[in-house]
Design an enzyme around this catalytic site. Structure first.
Site: not given
Ligand SMILES: NC(=O)c1ccc[n+]([C@@H]2O[C@H](COP(=O)([O-])OP(=O)(O)OC[C@H]3O[C@@H](n4cnc5c(N)ncnc54)[C@H](O)[C@@H]3O)[C@@H](O)[C@H]2O)c1
Length: 254
Positions: A16, A89, A157
């Site tokens: 991601g 992240n 969340y």
């Molecule tokens: N996608 C969106 O629309 C969005 C919007 C706002 C904020 N965000 C933030 O951006 C960041 C990335 O989002 P994304 O959509 O790529 O998320 P995602 O769920 O696709 O990826 C998250 C990653 O974190 C890892 N992870 C989860 N728990 C973990 C742990 N305990 N220890 C280590 N690694 C762990 C997962 O294995 C995964 O690789 C996050 O912080 C999310 O809250 C995302």
């Protein structure tokens, strides 16, 4: 290259948006520790970096564990000598259900806060001694534009992402004297990641509705975030700390 020779840890770097951060940090010359709960994904991203001529190092970590975050920091130092940049992240997001707050269990709430809030604190705690030693450092926390909108059905969340935004300010005040900058990047809705997929279509038409409210009316991608991430990781932002920067095509103007 803005980050030649710097050492960066990106938690949740295995897929991601985190993957996009890793690839761009490496392109800017940083040696990147791709730290993730999912070692298979972390290894793939580290290989992708190496194949593109960069330096990547995969590490398995559960950010909610103090011993594992300490081991992660030690591994980065053993491998590369120090730590210059931390991107907090990793998130409990894909696992989130979309439901009324009365339906969440205490276990879901606690896991969400353990990963998203305690995890960011523990990772920062683990890397700060190396940054203090360097006399400089960059910590980039990841919040979410959802915190400004009062989005329903995602209470654990959204509360956790609000906590990260607030934590950023307090950490910035404590770490300024060591020339360690702590800032917070707040993405809008990035469709297509596994994390976002968990919420796709809930409520129906959400993606289209959000895009239509943005000044720049197209869907956000992970690559839309990397420029700001590199700015916050580089010397160009040395006098900016404690700030929350919204990158969402002008959806929110907090
Ligand atoms: N996608 C969106 O629309 C969005 C919007 C706002 C904020 N965000 C933030 O951006 C960041 C990335 O989002 P994304 O959509 O790529 O998320 P995602 O769920 O696709 O990826 C998250 C990653 O974190 C890892 N992870 C989860 N728990 C973990 C742990 N305990 N220890 C280590 N690694 C762990 C997962 O294995 C995964 O690789 C996050 O912080 C999310 O809250 C995302």
């Amino acid at each position: 290259m803005k980050l030649q020779g710097r050492v960066a840890i990106v938690t949740g770097g295995g897929r991601g948006i985190g993957r996009a951060y890793c690839l761009r940090l490496a392109k800017e010359g940083a040696k990147v520790v791709v730290a993730d709960l999912n070692m298979e994904n972390a290894t793939m991203v580290a290989k992708e970096i190496e194949n593109a001529g960069g330096v990547g190092f995969a590490w398995k970590v559960d950010v909610s564990s103090e011993s594992e975050t300490q081991e992660m920091a030690k591994a980065a130092i053993d491998q590369f000598g120090n730590i210059d940049i931390l991107v907090n992240n990793a998130a409990y997001m894909a696992e989130c259900s979309y439901k009324p707050f009365t339906a969440y269990t205490v276990e879901e709430w606690e896991r969400c806060f353990a990963v998203n809030v305690k995890g960011a604190w523990l990772c920062t705690k683990a890397v700060v001694p190396s940054m203090m030693n360097n006399g400089k450092g960059k910590i980039i926390n990841i919040s979410s534009g959802t915190i400004f909108a009062g989005i329903p059905m995602l209470l654990p969340y959204i509360s956790s992402k609000g906590a990260i935004a607030v934590m950023t300010r307090s950490m910035a005040r404590e770490l300024g004297e060591y020339y360690i900058n702590v800032n917070c990047l707040s993405p809008g809705y990035v469709a297509g990641t596994e994390g976002a997929q968990a919420m796709a279509g809930k409520p129906p038409g959400m993606e289209e509705a959000l895009s239509s409210l943005q000044c720049i009316q197209r869907q956000q991608t992970p690559d839309d975030l990397v420029g700001t991430l590199i700015f916050l990781a580089s010397d160009d932002s040395d006098f900016i700390t404690g700030q929350l920067i919204e990158v969402d095509g002008g959806l929110q103007m907090p």
